[in-house]
Scaffold this active site. Sequence first.
Site, PDB file in Angstrom:
ATOM      1  CB  CYS A 122      27.915 -27.779-120.532  1.00 17.38           C
ATOM      2  SG  CYS A 122      27.290 -26.087-120.337  1.00 17.38           S
ATOM      3  CG  ASP A 123      28.510 -30.333-116.262  1.00 13.71           C
ATOM      4  OD1 ASP A 123      28.500 -29.139-116.594  1.00 13.71           O
ATOM      5  OD2 ASP A 123      28.159 -30.718-115.142  1.00 13.71           O
ATOM      6  CB  CYS A 195      26.091 -23.218-113.917  1.00 14.23           C
ATOM      7  SG  CYS A 195      24.556 -23.838-114.625  1.00 14.23           S
ATOM      8  CB  SER A 517      26.447 -31.439-109.293  1.00 18.37           C
ATOM      9  OG  SER A 517      26.575 -30.126-109.776  1.00 18.37           O
TER      10      SER A 517
END
Length: 616
Positions: A122-123, A195, A517
């Site tokens: 993830c990010d 996501c 985001s």
Amino acid sequence: MPKYRSATTTHGRNMAGARALWRATGMTDSDFGKPIIAVVNSFTQFVPGHVHLRDLGKLVAEQIEASGGVAKEFNTIAVDDGIAMGHGGMLYSLPSRELIADSVEYMVNAHCADAMVCISNCDKITPGMLMASLRLNIPVIFVSGGPMEAGKTKLSDKIIKLDLVDAMIQGADPKVSDDQSNQVERSACPTCGSCSGMFTANSMNCLTEALGLSQPGNGSLLATHADRKQLFLNAGKRIVELTKRYYEQNDESALPRNIASKAAFENAMTLDIAMGGSTNTVLHLLAAAQEAEIDFTMSDIDKLSRKVPQLCKVAPSTQKYHMEDVHRAGGVLGILGELDRAGLLNRNVKNVLGLTLPQTLEQYDITVTQDEAVKKMFRAGPAGIRTTQAFSQDCRWDSLDDDRAAGCIRSLEYAYSKDGGLAVLYGNFAENGCIVKTAGVDDSILKFTGPAKVYESQDDAVEAILGGKVVEGDVVVIRYEGPKGGPGMQEMLYPTSFLKSMGLGKACALITDGRFSGGTSGLSIGHVSPEAASGGTIALIEDGDTIAIDIPNRSIQLQLSEAEIAARREAQEARGDKAWTPKNRQRQVSFALRAYASLATSADKGAVRDKSKLGG
């Protein structure tokens, strides 16, 4: 010939104590002399992109051991940006990148590991591990947890695809019923994985492929699909080969700085622009380049953005396609193949498999490959079953999407737009640049002029948007949310989502020295540099000032005279110790965040720490 780093702790009578401790971890005499390879995992139950990683480190470790290495696993932290979004938790997201990079350095150097396999997803985790890898410059392979399947639900008798952003927008839209909002919320994130759109996590995992540090399929193969297991097994075998090539054959081509070269960084950014990746990738590539001691700057990104077209369009820029569709169309190598045919890539680069770009495309580009196993891998699709288990299904599309005229990935001739999906704008309050995800901007607002509505925190902006104080034509300015001013450079997904929920998604602009985001779309301009807290002109904008945005000409201007700007700057300086700070903001900032802010640079430098303040 370089010595194994691990020999420092495993050889010599004076290292008896260290060997005694190694023995207590399960090592035996036969292990001393083998390469010690760190399996850098990031399992956590807090993050859907990492919830399935618990046992995947073991898969890698078993292959390392079977191939003649010694595997030692440790974990890093992992922040879920979506859960941290919209409250004080988001202050911690970007600073966690630096903590992750440092923690990897600490563990690997403290124990003299010889190489690494980085299990990220993830990010901030992929960027943090990438920074550490290039800082340490020892053999490394990245293998991520993979994308989430897109959500699906039936609304108005029509099956639609969903993701996290849909849940946020519907939850804030007063016109949406509680039942519909609840239905979308329960359907938006159906499986483990990052996501499902081209948000920051998936963008970065695609970019590790373009940098050459991960295997084909890493960026797009679903977390739930059985085929993804092979990436983990291969990583364990391949890292031992890379490690022995470097330490036993003095082959420096196995090192990450020689794989992720300046040419590879340019290819990664070219991919990013072509696929409309998250604006956060700019921040992370700039930071990683500094760790690699590569001269790669906003100027390089600006030049690329002016010549690279948009060849792929994915959520949040469209609801038609998600990562599962990108994979069906050939994934990262599908896009790189089209870019290569357009003459937009550096071909003299290699990846962790030892293949040049032309060799990689010959084997893995679905439009040219003769390898049926590769074609089968790119037909890996979603099962539509809620699960938190990796490799839990083996569903396949009936056919590949190789339609380069009207499919998910396009050829140059049929590009979504001749301009790429990201652009750098410059102007009199963004002297060092700012970033916009043009892939998510409607053509009708590529040029936009309006009066400023200025807020000194994300919270105040959200209150104004939901309270109806922001109207059609406004330019919302959110400042003092940069790396230093926030601190932590919060993401502004809630303000942009709420603008959409209020029917203003194509009627307003939003400008900030914070960031967005990967799920953001619309006329959202971030990373304004210098930031307000560093004396940036964005701190001098007042309500009602006219701001003109011209994306085609890469311009953003505060329509004030130089004399007026100078007068406002003088007035700001006259505030003394309070100069370049928000006037009416109450925010609790911890010691940890203050420490981060004390060294943070602006976004145009990647929001990394200012080495000059430490004598570096």
